[in-house]
Design a protein around this motif. Structure first.
Motif, short mmCIF file in Angstrom:
data_model
loop_
_atom_site.label_atom_id
_atom_site.label_comp_id
_atom_site.label_asym_id
_atom_site.label_seq_id
_atom_site.Cartn_x
_atom_site.Cartn_y
_atom_site.Cartn_z
N ASP A 11 0.80 -1.22 0.00
CA ASP A 11 0.00 0.00 0.00
C ASP A 11 0.84 1.28 0.00
O ASP A 11 0.35 2.34 0.34
CB ASP A 11 -0.97 -0.01 1.18
N GLN A 16 2.99 1.87 -5.85
CA GLN A 16 2.11 2.41 -6.89
C GLN A 16 2.93 2.88 -8.09
O GLN A 16 2.53 2.68 -9.23
CB GLN A 16 1.26 3.56 -6.33
N HIS A 67 -7.85 -4.42 -1.53
CA HIS A 67 -7.85 -3.02 -1.96
C HIS A 67 -6.72 -2.76 -2.96
O HIS A 67 -6.93 -2.12 -3.99
CB HIS A 67 -7.71 -2.10 -0.74
N ILE A 68 -5.55 -3.27 -2.67
CA ILE A 68 -4.40 -3.11 -3.57
C ILE A 68 -4.71 -3.74 -4.93
O ILE A 68 -4.44 -3.16 -5.98
CB ILE A 68 -3.13 -3.75 -2.95
N ASP A 70 -7.71 -4.37 -6.24
CA ASP A 70 -8.76 -3.61 -6.93
C ASP A 70 -8.15 -2.46 -7.72
O ASP A 70 -8.50 -2.23 -8.88
CB ASP A 70 -9.79 -3.06 -5.93
N GLU A 71 -7.22 -1.74 -7.10
CA GLU A 71 -6.56 -0.62 -7.78
C GLU A 71 -5.71 -1.11 -8.96
O GLU A 71 -5.71 -0.51 -10.03
CB GLU A 71 -5.70 0.16 -6.80
N ALA A 72 -4.97 -2.20 -8.74
CA ALA A 72 -4.12 -2.74 -9.82
C ALA A 72 -4.98 -3.21 -10.99
O ALA A 72 -4.67 -2.90 -12.15
CB ALA A 72 -3.26 -3.88 -9.29
N ALA A 74 -7.93 -2.24 -11.84
CA ALA A 74 -8.50 -1.07 -12.52
C ALA A 74 -7.47 -0.45 -13.46
O ALA A 74 -7.80 -0.07 -14.59
CB ALA A 74 -8.99 -0.04 -11.49
N LEU A 75 -6.22 -0.36 -13.01
CA LEU A 75 -5.16 0.19 -13.86
C LEU A 75 -4.91 -0.72 -15.07
O LEU A 75 -4.75 -0.23 -16.19
CB LEU A 75 -3.87 0.39 -13.07
N ASP A 78 -7.91 -0.09 -17.41
CA ASP A 78 -7.87 1.25 -18.01
C ASP A 78 -6.72 1.41 -19.01
O ASP A 78 -6.81 2.20 -19.94
CB ASP A 78 -7.77 2.33 -16.93
#
Length: 159
Positions: A11, A16, A67-68, A70-72, A74-75, A78
Motif C-alpha cells: 500500500d 504504486q 484493496h491493492i 482492486d486498484e491494480a 482497474a489500472l 484502463d
C-alpha cells in the motif's frame, strides 16, 4: 522485450509507482503483469497454490491486499494491459525470498519493485527489502525509487 513482468505490490506510494512502470513496460511489449502482494498471517503452511488468483479471507492483511488488487486491476483494465494478481502468505519466510520464488513460478522476465531510497542509518535500521530482492533473485530487478512528499520519482538501474 518483457513478456512476463512481476511487480511487488503493497500500500505504499513507491509500490504504486512500480505498478505504473510495470504497466508501461507491458504496454510497450504487449506483456502480462503479475501483481504480487506478500502477506503474513502467521499460520503454518498448508497447500500453497502456484496459481495466480486471490481468494479473500477475513483478515486485515487480506482486506489490504483486496484493496491493492482492486486498484491494480482497474489500472490494468484502463491501460488495456493483461494483468493478474496474487496474494502470497509468507509463512515466516522473508518477503524478498517469496517475491523471488513467485518470479520463478511465473517465469518473469523482470521484477519491478518500488523503493523508498533511504540512505545511511535509516536504511541500516529498517533494512532494505529491495536490496535483499536484488541479491535473492535470479531475475533482473528494476527498482523504482520514490523520494516522498511530491518530489517525484526516479527509476533506478536494472540490477
Amino acid at each position: 522485450m518483457y513478456d512476463r513482468i512481476l511487480v511487488a505490490l503493497d500500500d505504499s506510494a513507491s509500490a504504486q509507482m512500480a505498478l505504473g512502470e510495470a504497466v508501461r513496460l507491458a504496454k510497450e511489449s504487449r506483456g502480462v503483469v503479475y501483481g504480487v502482494s506478500v502477506v503474513d498471517r502467521g499460520r503454518w503452511p498448508g497447500e500453497v497454490s502456484a496459481r495466480f488468483e486471490f481468494e479473500p479471507e477475513p483478515s486485515a492483511a487480506s482486506n489490504a491486499a483486496t484493496h491493492i488488487f482492486d486498484e491494480a486491476n482497474a489500472l490494468f483494465r484502463d491501460s488495456g494491459v493483461s494483468g493478474k494478481t496474487r496474494a502470497i502468505d509468507a509463512y515466516g519466510e522473508s518477503v524478498p525470498e517469496v517475491i523471488a520464488r513467485a518470479a520463478e513460478e511465473c517465469d518473469a522476465d523482470i521484477i519491478v519493485m518500488g523503493t523508498h531510497g533511504r540512505r545511511g542509518a535509516s536504511r541500516f535500521m529498517l533494512g532494505s527489502v529491495a536490496e535483499s530482492l536484488v541479491r535473492a533473485s535470479q531475475r533482473p530487478v528494476l527498482l523504482v525509487r520514490h523520494h516522498g512528499h511530491g518530489s517525484g520519482a526516479q527509476t533506478a538501474s536494472q540490477a
